[in-house]
Each structure stands twice: as structure tokens, then as C-alpha cells.
Design an enzyme around this catalytic site. Sequence first.
Site, PDB file in Angstrom:
ATOM      1  N   CYS A 376       0.963  -1.275   0.062  1.00 57.47           N
ATOM      2  CA  CYS A 376      -0.069  -0.075   0.116  1.00 57.47           C
ATOM      3  C   CYS A 376       0.923   1.434   0.145  1.00 57.47           C
ATOM      4  CB  CYS A 376      -0.821  -0.082   0.950  1.00 57.47           C
ATOM      5  SG  CYS A 376      -1.113  -1.503   1.948  1.00 57.47           S
ATOM      6  N   ARG A 405       6.233 -11.500   5.557  1.00 51.11           N
ATOM      7  CA  ARG A 405       5.649 -11.159   6.690  1.00 51.11           C
ATOM      8  C   ARG A 405       6.118 -12.308   7.782  1.00 51.11           C
ATOM      9  NH1 ARG A 405      -0.689 -10.166   5.171  1.00 51.11           N
ATOM     10  NH2 ARG A 405      -0.287  -8.327   3.962  1.00 51.11           N
ATOM     11  N   GLN A 423       1.220 -10.869  -3.602  1.00 44.47           N
ATOM     12  CA  GLN A 423      -0.377 -10.469  -3.424  1.00 44.47           C
ATOM     13  C   GLN A 423      -0.625 -10.172  -4.680  1.00 44.47           C
ATOM     14  OE1 GLN A 423      -0.260  -7.535  -0.030  1.00 44.47           O
ATOM     15  NE2 GLN A 423      -2.125  -8.697   0.778  1.00 44.47           N
ATOM     16  N   ASP A 425      -2.399  -7.473  -5.560  1.00 43.78           N
ATOM     17  CA  ASP A 425      -2.694  -6.490  -4.790  1.00 43.78           C
ATOM     18  C   ASP A 425      -3.208  -5.233  -5.698  1.00 43.78           C
ATOM     19  OD1 ASP A 425      -3.292  -5.234  -2.378  1.00 43.78           O
ATOM     20  OD2 ASP A 425      -1.008  -4.884  -1.921  1.00 43.78           O
ATOM     21  N   HIS A 427      -4.763  -1.040  -5.129  1.00 46.04           N
ATOM     22  CA  HIS A 427      -5.442  -0.028  -4.554  1.00 46.04           C
ATOM     23  C   HIS A 427      -6.064   0.944  -5.238  1.00 46.04           C
ATOM     24  CE1 HIS A 427      -2.075  -1.726  -2.023  1.00 46.04           C
ATOM     25  NE2 HIS A 427      -3.105  -1.328  -1.148  1.00 46.04           N
ATOM     26  N   LYS A 511     -13.557  -4.509   6.471  1.00 44.86           N
ATOM     27  CA  LYS A 511     -13.454  -5.085   5.197  1.00 44.86           C
ATOM     28  C   LYS A 511     -14.301  -6.543   4.883  1.00 44.86           C
ATOM     29  CE  LYS A 511     -10.538  -8.676   7.498  1.00 44.86           C
ATOM     30  NZ  LYS A 511      -9.524  -9.668   7.786  1.00 44.86           N
ATOM     31  N   HIS A 557      -8.348  -1.198  -0.485  1.00 46.74           N
ATOM     32  CA  HIS A 557      -7.160  -2.272  -0.885  1.00 46.74           C
ATOM     33  C   HIS A 557      -7.891  -3.574  -1.097  1.00 46.74           C
ATOM     34  CE1 HIS A 557      -4.298  -0.333   2.463  1.00 46.74           C
ATOM     35  NE2 HIS A 557      -5.505   0.054   2.639  1.00 46.74           N
TER      36      HIS A 557
HETATM   37 ZN   LIG Z   1      -3.259  -2.508   0.735  1.00 48.46          ZN
END
Ligand SMILES: [Zn+2]
Length: 685
Positions: A376, A405, A423, A425, A427, A511, A557
Site C-alpha cells: 500500500c 511477513r 499478493q 494487490d 489500491h 473489510k 485495498h
Molecule cells: Zn493495501
Amino acid sequence: MTAIADSIKVHLPDGSIKEFPAGTTPHDVALSISPRLAAAAVVARIRPIAVDNHQAASDTPSESGEATPEASMYSAGEANAERLVDLSTPLAEDVSLQLLTEKDGDALKVVRHSAAHVMATAVLELYPETKLGHGPATDAGFFYDFYRPTPFIPEDLKAIEARMAEVVARNEPFVREWESRDQSLARFKASNDFMKAHFVERFTKPGEEISFYRNGAFEDFCRGPHVPSTGRVKSFKVTNLAGAYWLGDEDNPQLQRIYGTAFFSSKEMDQHFARLEEAQRRDHRVLGKQLDLFSIQEVAGAGLIFWHPKGAMVRKIMEEWMRDECLKRGYSLVYTPHVARVHLWQISGHEGFYAQNMFTPMELDDADYRMKPMNCPFHILIYKNSPKSYRDLPVRYAELGNVYRYERSGTMHGLLRVRGFTQDDAHIFCEPAQIEDEIVGCIEFAQVVLNTFGFTEFKVELSTWDPKDRKNYAGSDENWKLAINSLENALARKAIPYKTIRGEAAFYGPKIDIKLVDVLGRLWQLSTVQFDFNMPARFEMEYVGEDGERHQPVMVHRALYGSVERFFGVLIEHYAGAFPLWLAPVQAGIVPISERHLNYAEKIQATLQNAGLRVEVDHRNEKMGAKIRDFTLQKLPYILVVGDKEAETGGISLRVRGQGDQGAMPLEEFVTRARSLVDSKSTSL
Ligand SMILES: [Zn+2]
Ligand SMILES: [Zn+2]
């Protein structure tokens, strides 16, 4: 406490209201309806009428409280909340009452927890020196934690199971009793029951009466509820034994956790173990090795995935598909680094709220750096690199980003729980008025992902904050309300049923989690759409609105595979390694009957490769049968056998996975057939 009435009104699920003397039990109510119902009932669900809150059942946090099983076992429940009670509980006030039978999932949990008491009874009868921890029901069964100077060995489990059968045959009623807190504490301390003393101190308050359940000579500190008697624990099995430190602390005594499971019938129990066996057969770690898809290498470290050529091929297809779909939906693709200065993580709040999940900092000559646990802040930096106006919004950045992580050693599990993953991912930065449409767009996209990869069923959860736990959430109350509302509205617009889970939101916003259901009926958490009003504020993000003023964008996200590694693991298990044709790393294996057919086999290979198909030739000097068997074990969708006859006619002899020998076929016809399945991303083969 309200005064106790002489008579009470019991509201039944069919809408009828019956009057009974105060002190009537759910069992009495069941008897008044029918003796059959009284015999079938396991436990009752009641809700006091006086303080009737009309919250939908789906809005209440789950009863089981998996996260803190101890609290739900010992603490006094909220007096006005809906709760499960023993059939023998005297009712003192007006209630709505539902008698739960075997059809109700909550009833099974009560049976399983009662089975844990039966197990503890058996253990104390066989090994009286054992000290008791706690024994909750779990999703798959139950366990009980024990402390014993001589640890149990697996052979003890048979004896425990046999003794449990005796306890069940004795059909001892579960009787609830009360004792003053001081008395029970003194008793537990005198008998060196350190775990029970701890639970009393932690989960009850001074001055309270403590609830016990007794069956025969056995008693356990517990708030219940239980089935009426041990005889109602009909089908059970003691399954395994594991070590666990008391309170999870390595300096504490080592406990032994004995696991078991219980069902209403032996048929259901047999089905359960058959499903477990099937799950083992599909274990992605086993198939990953067998099919040479991926590995985890001790020398490199736990939780780090090596994608072998065949696994990497599936990944390439997944990633390309995802990038193309993003572009179709108005996303821009970006790439960002794997590390950044600690200062960036301070701005983003990760240093404050997420540090325990991050790799420790690396000291370089100019600053400390950390591996990224999320993408992010990087996407925000790209956004901020040039001024934005309302005309630019929504901005949608997508990246297949590698994140790292920290997971404790020993907690990693194949592709499912790792320290490094990718991910998918994205945004989205937009105006507040655009947020609902954006979230609807994400949900639609998630549905396309699941359907494309062959999952038809999914469950949706909305995770919200717990305002009581304020310090764990960033952002104002108003923002939290606005965010939760827009997620609820988006779900309502798509008419998607969902369950609200309180206290499960990320620190920066609520979420939506989408859990897919695989072929064995297991739930997998993959896609997530999160609302964030916090990061845009932390990074002082802006856009110039139609009014010429500066405004702060809101941020979404979202990850749809979630983690490419995890999604791949789920795919392997869902398909038991037999990937659909469009995903299969090798789509067709060519078997030349003898060495003189090699030339023709290679010609066919070239033709198929030109048609965009992934093909392998078995060059070994082996018997045809062995070559076919090996390709079959590799779960290839097609096997093409070629010999004299095929070489003469320019054709192939076709075998289809799961359908056997299809006989001769002209090559062009095969190409057309395969291409159409690949192009339509069919999951029928
Ligand atoms: Zn994010
Ligand atoms: Zn209990």
C-alpha cells in the site's frame, strides 16, 4: 435482578406463546409439545424477552468464540443475550425458546464439549494424578489439555477411548452445581489444580458463584451448557495427542492436548473420516512433490516458496490472466520495491500497528530498512508523485507484489502459511461518492475470479471494528461508521448474503472477506476488499475537486487471489492436482509406440506447440504402457499415442483424462477440440 414472577411466557419458534409456572425447564416445555421432541432435544437456545433486541442472528458475534475458548467456557455470559442453556435449566423470566435437535450445528458443539468432559472423566479414572486444563469443542471435534508428570503415550489413547465408552454406557446425568468463588479457589489450590485456579481467577470476579458440572464422581469448572447425560455422547473417537505449553509459554509446564471428535451418529463420523482421508489424498504438499510443482528448502528458510517449472507455468497463466483482467477493468499496472526505509513504515502506521508481523529491520549505511509486508504505501507514493484532480479519479493501481511477513517458526504450512508471498494487490483511490461503485466493482471482479477457476460457491463476511477495543483501530468514529455503511450498501446492492464479524477489521478500516468453498466443502479465505480512510490521511493525499478545493481521496485495498501461493495451494487441493486443461502445465503427453515413431512424435509436438498448446514427448526407450502410466500419474489432460497407423494417416490416438481411450483422431480435429476448451477456460476437462 428483577423480581421473579409466578408464571412465565415462553415464545416458541412457530409464533405461539405458552404460559408455564416459573421454574419450568426447557425439557418440560419440550414434553408439553411432544415426548418425541423431548427425547430428540439436545439443548435449548433462549433469549429473554424483556430486553428484546431485534438484531438479526447474523449480526451477533459467533457463540463459539473460537479466539478465546476459555472466556466463553468460564465467564458469566451477558444476562440478556441470546444463549444456549441446558434442558434442565429452570426458566425464571419470559423468553423466546428454541429446542435444538441434531439438525442444529450448535447442538453438535454441545455434544462435542460434553464428550470432552467424558474424556476427562475417563482420564481421571485411569490416571487420577492428572491435572485438568480446559476442554472446548472445536470446528472438527474437541480437545482437553492435561498435565501429568508421566506424559501420555499414543498407546494410552485406546485405553482412554475404551473407558469413555464405559462412562457413556453409565449414562450419568450432567448436573450443574454452584459454589462460592473463594471456596473453589481454595479447593483448587489445595489440590494443586493450578490450571483450574488460574481460570477461576482470570474469568470470574470476586464474590461470584462458580458453576460446575458433575457427572458421577467427576466435576469440572464450566458454565456449560451440556447434553442431559453422558449417554447422549453417541459416536466419538479419540484421535491424537500433541504437546502444548501452559498458556503458550515455553517456561511453563508442558501440557498434553488429547484430541477427539464426536458426532450424532456413526454414519456421520464415518463420513467425517472419509473426508479427512480424501483431504489427505489431496494435500497440496504431497501433490506438490509428486507433480514437481514447488518446494520449500530448509537451506533457504521456512515459509519461502520455490516454484518449479511446472508450478511456475500455472503461476504464469494465473498472473497473466489477472493482469489482463485488471487492464480490462481500468486498472493500471505498477511495480514497486521489496524494501523501504523504516521511516516510510512509520508514516504508514505499520511500525506502530503491524510491527510484530514484519521482518526485523536491516541496518544499511543511510538508514534502517524493512521488507514490505504490504504494497500500500508504495502505491500511495506513486499517486503522490504527481498532482491529481477529480478528473483523474478513480485511480486504480494493481501489482502482483511480493511481500514478506513474519510467521513464527513452526507455524508455516506448505503454500498456505508462508513468510514470503505474492499478493495480487490493488489500491483504488477515489472520491467518497465513488466508493460504493468501486466496492461493487471489486466484488464483481472477485466473483469472476472464483468462477473462472472453477469455484461456484462462496461465503461472504463483513469484518467490522469493536468500538470497545478502540486503541487497536486508527481513525475517527464517524469514518468507521461511513466505511462500514458503504461496505454494507455495496453488499446489499449485489444482494449478497453475508455475516458480520465484529472485531475482525484491519487496524485501518473494515473489510469484506470472500471465502470460497472447495470440492470437499472446506472454506478458504482468499479475496478481501478493505476500506481505508486512515492511510490517505497519514500520507496527506490530495486531489483537487470540481470545486477547485483540495480534498482527501478514500482508498480501497483489494486482493482477489489473496496470495498467489495460497490460491495455488487451494487449486491443487480442489483439483487434486488434475488441473483443468487451460491451467495444466503440460496439456498433452505424446507417447511414441517405439523408437522409430520418434520423428513423427516430434512433428506432432511442433504442430501442437505452434497451436499454442503445451506438449511433452516421452523419449525414453520404455514400453508404451509404462509411458502412458507415467503421463497418467502426472495427471495430464491428454495422452496422444502415435505408431505406424497414426504416422500413415497423419493422426493420433487419443486418451482423455478420466475418460480413457477415445481411439484414432485426425490431428486438426484434436487441435480444434483442445483449443476451444483452452480458449473458453473450460473446467470440464
Ligand atoms: Zn493495501
Ligand atoms: Zn463443560
